[in-house]
Design a protein around this motif. Structure first.
Motif, PDB file in Angstrom:
ATOM      1  N   UNK A  16       0.735  -1.383   0.150  1.00  7.97           N
ATOM      2  CA  UNK A  16      -0.504  -0.157  -0.094  1.00  7.97           C
ATOM      3  C   UNK A  16       1.175   1.493   0.179  1.00  7.97           C
ATOM      4  N   UNK A  17      -0.060   2.774  -0.447  1.00  9.07           N
ATOM      5  CA  UNK A  17       0.982   3.495  -0.424  1.00  9.07           C
ATOM      6  C   UNK A  17       0.071   4.503   0.194  1.00  9.07           C
ATOM      7  N   UNK A  18       0.591   5.561   0.823  1.00  9.70           N
ATOM      8  CA  UNK A  18       0.202   6.971   1.704  1.00  9.70           C
ATOM      9  C   UNK A  18       0.457   7.814   0.999  1.00  9.70           C
ATOM     10  N   UNK A  19      -0.817   8.903   0.114  1.00  5.31           N
ATOM     11  CA  UNK A  19       0.141  10.168  -0.474  1.00  5.31           C
ATOM     12  C   UNK A  19      -0.614  11.218   0.757  1.00  5.31           C
ATOM     13  N   UNK A  20      -0.237  12.549   0.429  1.00  7.97           N
ATOM     14  CA  UNK A  20      -1.220  13.074   0.794  1.00  7.97           C
ATOM     15  C   UNK A  20      -1.451  14.409   0.374  1.00  7.97           C
ATOM     16  N   UNK A  21      -2.513  14.939   0.353  1.00  7.71           N
ATOM     17  CA  UNK A  21      -3.230  15.544  -0.694  1.00  7.71           C
ATOM     18  C   UNK A  21      -3.156  17.103  -0.297  1.00  7.71           C
ATOM     19  N   UNK A  22      -3.201  18.026  -0.892  1.00  5.59           N
ATOM     20  CA  UNK A  22      -3.171  19.632  -1.614  1.00  5.59           C
ATOM     21  C   UNK A  22      -4.025  20.073   0.401  1.00  5.59           C
ATOM     22  N   UNK A  23      -5.410  19.854   0.755  1.00  7.08           N
ATOM     23  CA  UNK A  23      -5.470  20.042   2.052  1.00  7.08           C
ATOM     24  C   UNK A  23      -4.922  19.192   3.235  1.00  7.08           C
TER      25      UNK A  23
END
Length: 245
Positions: free
Chosen positions: A51-58
């Motif tokens: 699994x990959x975890x990303x961070x959005x602009x918000x």
């Protein structure tokens, strides 16, 4: 208070955006939610790929996995702290009766509960996000005023009618009702002429009598149902023991 928020409609769904906006004034919020709609994923964990975890602009974190994946990853290494509360939703559409077995919204809350953390799943009864402001306000009021109503870790399933706030008649403690069997699958063809199937819509309520979640929302109340994980059929357990002895 520190709250972990997740859902099954995806990290950009109007329901989770409204929920976070409502809860931010009363708690420190961290969002870990699926990258896309994962409705109906139940309590599944992804074990066949990383699994990959990303961070959005918000500031939201999103995961290429299921709602259970999101909460599991957060609680087993993704977060540097243990949340005081897990909140899932606000789902687009009801999660009542048998729906709770399939719901990714309920599953995200369940995953937190399995780790010993109080957890709440919020859903709107009808799809379309109408009166999402009502649902968000009710979610905030519940967390702010009633989150400690039960002792110890708990798992609550809350369904909110799509009504103006002034038309909500109150909160009602309920049990799960029961649906009829689902509608038949929908047969069609793919572009190559091969037969494919779509899962049909959920069946209508079979047990919607007084005291059920179905009955409460039909009559304008917010349904609040405590859930448990033990699937043991205790009535048959003694029969089985006698039969195996």
């Amino acid at each position: 208070m520190k709250i972990l928020v997740s859902n099954d409609d995806g990290y950009l769904a109007p329901g989770i955006l409204a929920l976070v906006e409502a809860l931010r004034p009363i708690a420190e919020i961290t969002v870990v939610a699926p990258d896309s709609n994962r409705s109906g994923s139940s309590n599944s964990l992804t074990l066949d790929r990383p699994l990959s975890v990303y961070r959005a602009e918000n500031g939201f974190y999103f995961v290429n996995g299921t709602p259970s994946d999101c909460v599991h990853v957060a609680l087993t290494g993704g977060l540097s702290f243990k949340p005081d509360l897990i909140v899932s939703g606000i789902n687009q559409g009801q999660n009542m009766g048998d729906d709770t077995l399939y719901s990714g919204t309920v599953a995200a809350a369940t995953e937190g509960f399995l780790f010993g953390i109080p957890a709440i799943a919020f859903s709107q009864v009808e799809k379309g996000w109408e009166h999402i402001d009502t649902a968000a306000r009710i979610a905030r009021e519940f967390v702010e005023q009633r989150a400690d109503i039960l002792a110890g870790p708990y798992l609550l399933n809350i369904n909110i009618p799509n009504l103006p706030y002034e038309e909500i008649k109150g909160l009602e403690a309920t049990r799960l009702g029961k649906r009829h069997e689902s509608e038949a699958v929908i047969r069609t063809q793919d572009p190559h002429g091969r037969e494919i199937f779509w899962i049909g819509p959920a069946g209508k309520a079979k047990d919607s009598g007084q005291g059920t979640d179905f009955h409460a929302v039909i009559n304008g109340f917010v349904s609040v149902t405590p859930l448990q994980i033990d699937l043991t059929h205790t009535a048959q357990l003694d029969l089985l023991r006698r039969g195996l002895s």
